[in-house]
Design an enzyme around this catalytic site. Sequence first.
Site, mmCIF file in Angstrom:
data_model
loop_
_atom_site.group_PDB
_atom_site.id
_atom_site.type_symbol
_atom_site.label_atom_id
_atom_site.label_comp_id
_atom_site.label_asym_id
_atom_site.label_seq_id
_atom_site.Cartn_x
_atom_site.Cartn_y
_atom_site.Cartn_z
ATOM 1 N N SER A 1 0.810 -1.269 -0.325
ATOM 2 C CA SER A 1 0.260 -0.307 -0.378
ATOM 3 C C SER A 1 0.977 1.430 -0.072
ATOM 4 O O SER A 1 -0.109 2.197 -0.022
ATOM 5 C CB SER A 1 -1.160 -0.035 1.459
ATOM 6 O OG SER A 1 -1.997 -0.800 0.772
ATOM 7 N N LYS B 1 3.905 6.799 4.413
ATOM 8 C CA LYS B 1 2.416 5.833 3.768
ATOM 9 C C LYS B 1 3.080 4.611 3.867
ATOM 10 O O LYS B 1 4.643 4.361 3.393
ATOM 11 C CB LYS B 1 2.089 6.288 2.411
ATOM 12 C CG LYS B 1 1.242 4.735 1.676
ATOM 13 C CD LYS B 1 -0.439 5.633 2.409
ATOM 14 C CE LYS B 1 -1.530 4.337 2.204
ATOM 15 N NZ LYS B 1 -0.879 3.550 3.422
ATOM 16 N N SER B 2 2.173 3.747 4.911
ATOM 17 C CA SER B 2 2.574 2.425 5.440
ATOM 18 C C SER B 2 2.361 1.227 4.373
ATOM 19 O O SER B 2 1.004 1.446 3.457
ATOM 20 C CB SER B 2 2.371 2.083 6.630
ATOM 21 O OG SER B 2 0.634 2.435 6.928
ATOM 22 N N GLY B 3 2.247 0.161 4.685
ATOM 23 C CA GLY B 3 1.594 -1.164 3.685
ATOM 24 C C GLY B 3 2.535 -1.908 4.572
ATOM 25 O O GLY B 3 3.533 -2.534 4.784
#
Length: 307
Positions: free
Chosen positions: A89, A253-255
């Site tokens: 993501s 922004k993590s994923g």
Amino acid sequence: MTRLTTRTFSRLLGLTAAALVLTGCSAASEPTSERTATQTTTESPASAQVADRLAALEEQHDVTIGVSAVDAQGRLLEYRADDRFGYASTVKVFAAATLLAEKTPQERAKSVRWTQADIDAAGYSPVTSAHLERRLTLDELAEGAVRDSDNTAMNLVLRSVGGAEAVEKFLRTLGDDRTQLDSYEPDLNTVTPGKPANTTTPAAFRAALRVVLEKNALEPQERRTLLDWMSGNSTGDALIRAGLPAEWKVADKSGGSGGMRNDIGVVTGPGGQTVYLAVFTSTNDPEAEYDDVVVAEAARAVLAEYS
């Protein structure tokens, strides 16, 4: 962040041994594919300590780690930075940036409708699930994709800009010639050993993020909007943020999916210093689930060099 079973591929690709460098090159002029095997670097004892720490984390957790970091003075610190990892993501921030770059405020204010079938197909969708009975604007959907990692919102943003290929094309304008975006959610979490589909490199995403937030890829207002969305990321508390030095902040922004856990962002110190950082991790056991602590501890080791 869909919790799909994905194949870990970093070591299976036959990657070269990791080397961490801390250099004084100018990051403002570096393309995302800047490093070559013959590049001259100057390694410090501290950078060797970080390399040892990252290698120990890999051994302890049976993972592969990729890191790329640079500060405003161009000090570059990297470990497996040109190896390929699934981005999961984290790519949503670039989908949102594509929307901000290519659509006017009036176009982004357009309301969009979706169905329960869209949510069922996409998976993790906390924002769109809560607003199924009313429409959201494209801006609101992009915010939901970045802040809350909403998969349905991501798919709707992708459709509005022309699909996954449009985001990949936008990344090329940022100098990123490594990232390959082939799918919508949840399939963008699927990676195959030896295949570049749905993968990037830590160096590519770190450099592209810096261009988006510092250069002319976006208008000033759109840059501020994207940074605000990233500053409110609700899914990254246990990642870079958990490894920050005291009084430092991150917009990120993590994923994550299966064995992949990643975070990209810009870190700001109390004195105004900035560090762009990408941390990618992948379990070596294809059936293992990711562990947030690996990203947090990798970030902690790297950021200690800049604090």
